[in-house]
Design a protein around this motif. Structure first.
Motif, short mmCIF file in Angstrom:
data_model
loop_
_atom_site.label_atom_id
_atom_site.label_comp_id
_atom_site.label_asym_id
_atom_site.label_seq_id
_atom_site.Cartn_x
_atom_site.Cartn_y
_atom_site.Cartn_z
N LEU A 189 0.83 -1.21 0.00
CA LEU A 189 0.00 0.00 0.00
C LEU A 189 0.86 1.26 0.00
O LEU A 189 0.54 2.24 -0.68
CB LEU A 189 -0.94 -0.01 1.20
N ALA A 190 1.97 1.23 0.74
CA ALA A 190 2.86 2.40 0.76
C ALA A 190 3.39 2.69 -0.64
O ALA A 190 3.43 3.86 -1.07
CB ALA A 190 4.03 2.15 1.72
N GLY A 191 3.80 1.64 -1.35
CA GLY A 191 4.29 1.85 -2.71
C GLY A 191 3.23 2.40 -3.63
O GLY A 191 3.50 3.28 -4.47
N ARG A 192 2.02 1.89 -3.51
CA ARG A 192 0.93 2.37 -4.36
C ARG A 192 0.61 3.83 -4.07
O ARG A 192 0.33 4.62 -4.99
CB ARG A 192 -0.32 1.50 -4.15
N ILE A 193 0.64 4.22 -2.81
CA ILE A 193 0.37 5.61 -2.45
C ILE A 193 1.40 6.54 -3.09
O ILE A 193 1.05 7.56 -3.71
CB ILE A 193 0.38 5.78 -0.92
N MET A 194 2.67 6.18 -2.98
CA MET A 194 3.72 7.05 -3.52
C MET A 194 3.68 7.09 -5.05
O MET A 194 3.86 8.17 -5.64
CB MET A 194 5.09 6.57 -3.03
N THR A 195 3.44 5.96 -5.69
CA THR A 195 3.40 5.98 -7.15
C THR A 195 2.20 6.77 -7.66
O THR A 195 2.30 7.46 -8.69
CB THR A 195 3.38 4.55 -7.72
N GLU A 196 1.08 6.69 -6.97
CA GLU A 196 -0.08 7.50 -7.37
C GLU A 196 0.26 8.98 -7.28
O GLU A 196 -0.10 9.77 -8.16
CB GLU A 196 -1.29 7.17 -6.50
N ILE A 197 0.93 9.37 -6.21
CA ILE A 197 1.32 10.77 -6.05
C ILE A 197 2.24 11.20 -7.20
O ILE A 197 2.06 12.27 -7.80
CB ILE A 197 2.02 10.98 -4.70
N HIS A 198 3.18 10.35 -7.55
CA HIS A 198 4.15 10.72 -8.59
C HIS A 198 3.57 10.64 -9.99
O HIS A 198 4.17 11.16 -10.93
CB HIS A 198 5.40 9.85 -8.45
#
Length: 245
Positions: free
Chosen positions: A64-73
């Protein structure tokens, strides 16, 4: 912003420089600039992103942490915030489950004391006897079995279902939670927790540790939110788009 080397970011968190490069490659950090000779150049923006990502990992897990950051980027801030909301929803559901199990344990402990005062109670029950005890229909018990809540043995001679004391406990727990409005999949998860813990006594002991875990997760979410907010402020100095007041 002042420039930083990969080792500067890695050293702060006890990581390898390769881990930092991997996080950038996977989209968890914004793309780094390059020197004329091809070396990566990081800034405080990347340092803030790494702090936020690692805090999110602690609070929400790697996926989930990775998905959050990639969505932001990818410029999908609302999608990232929705993922955060889902994490909080899961924590709330876990807290509700904890409360439900605590109430059920109290109820079943009282019921067990009552059973000890009535030693003539059968050690095992047929589907009809258990249904009568709970004032439900045999069809209801079979539906609970299909949902994974009950798992009775079968009489080798007749093939009929036989419910032992643990089955009775699980059925009483299911009956209690159904009266509280909980759905069968939810109840199946609660029953599984009790089975895994080894019964109501072990579950009661485990509840304190479970509550500590949920408290730690909630605090980790607060820490992650603060660090993510700092990163977003650097990433978007003018702040996110806000609805008019």
């Amino acid at each position: 912003m002042s420039t930083l080397r990969p080792t500067d970011l890695a050293r702060e968190h006890g990581l390898s420089t390769q881990a930092v490069r991997n996080y950038e490659r996977d989209g968890f950090l914004p793309a780094a600039g390059r020197t004329p000779s091809g070396y990566r150049v990081y800034t405080e923006l990347h340092a803030a992103a790494l702090r936020a990502y690692l805090a999110l990992v602690t609070a929400y897990g790697h996926d989930l942490a990775g998905r959050i950051m990639t969505e932001i980027h990818h410029g999908e801030l609302d999608s990232a915030l929705e993922l955060l909301d889902r994490g909080h929803q899961q924590l709330l559901r876990d807290r509700e489950t904890l409360s439900a199990v605590r109430a059920a344990i109290d109820h079943l402990t009282a019921a067990s004391a009552d059973l000890r005062e009535r030693p003539s109670d059968a050690a095992t029950r047929t589907v009809g006897e258990l249904a009568h005890r709970l004032r439900v229909t045999p069809a209801t018990l079979r539906a609970w079995e299909r949902a994974g809540i009950l798992d009775p043995a079968r009489d080798p001679a007749t093939g009929y279902r036989v419910y032992d004391s643990a089955d009775t406990r699980d059925a009483e727990l299911a009956h209690l939670l159904r009266r509280g409005g909980y759905g069968l999949p939810y109840i199946a998860g609660v029953v599984e927790r009790i089975r895994t813990a080894g019964g109501t006594d072990a579950t009661a002991t485990a509840l304190t540790g479970w509550r500590r875990t949920l408290t730690a997760r909630g605090l980790a979410m607060l820490d992650a939110a603060g660090l993510l907010g700092q990163y977003l402020h650097l990433l978007r100095p003018d702040g996110p788009v806000r609805p008019p007041v």
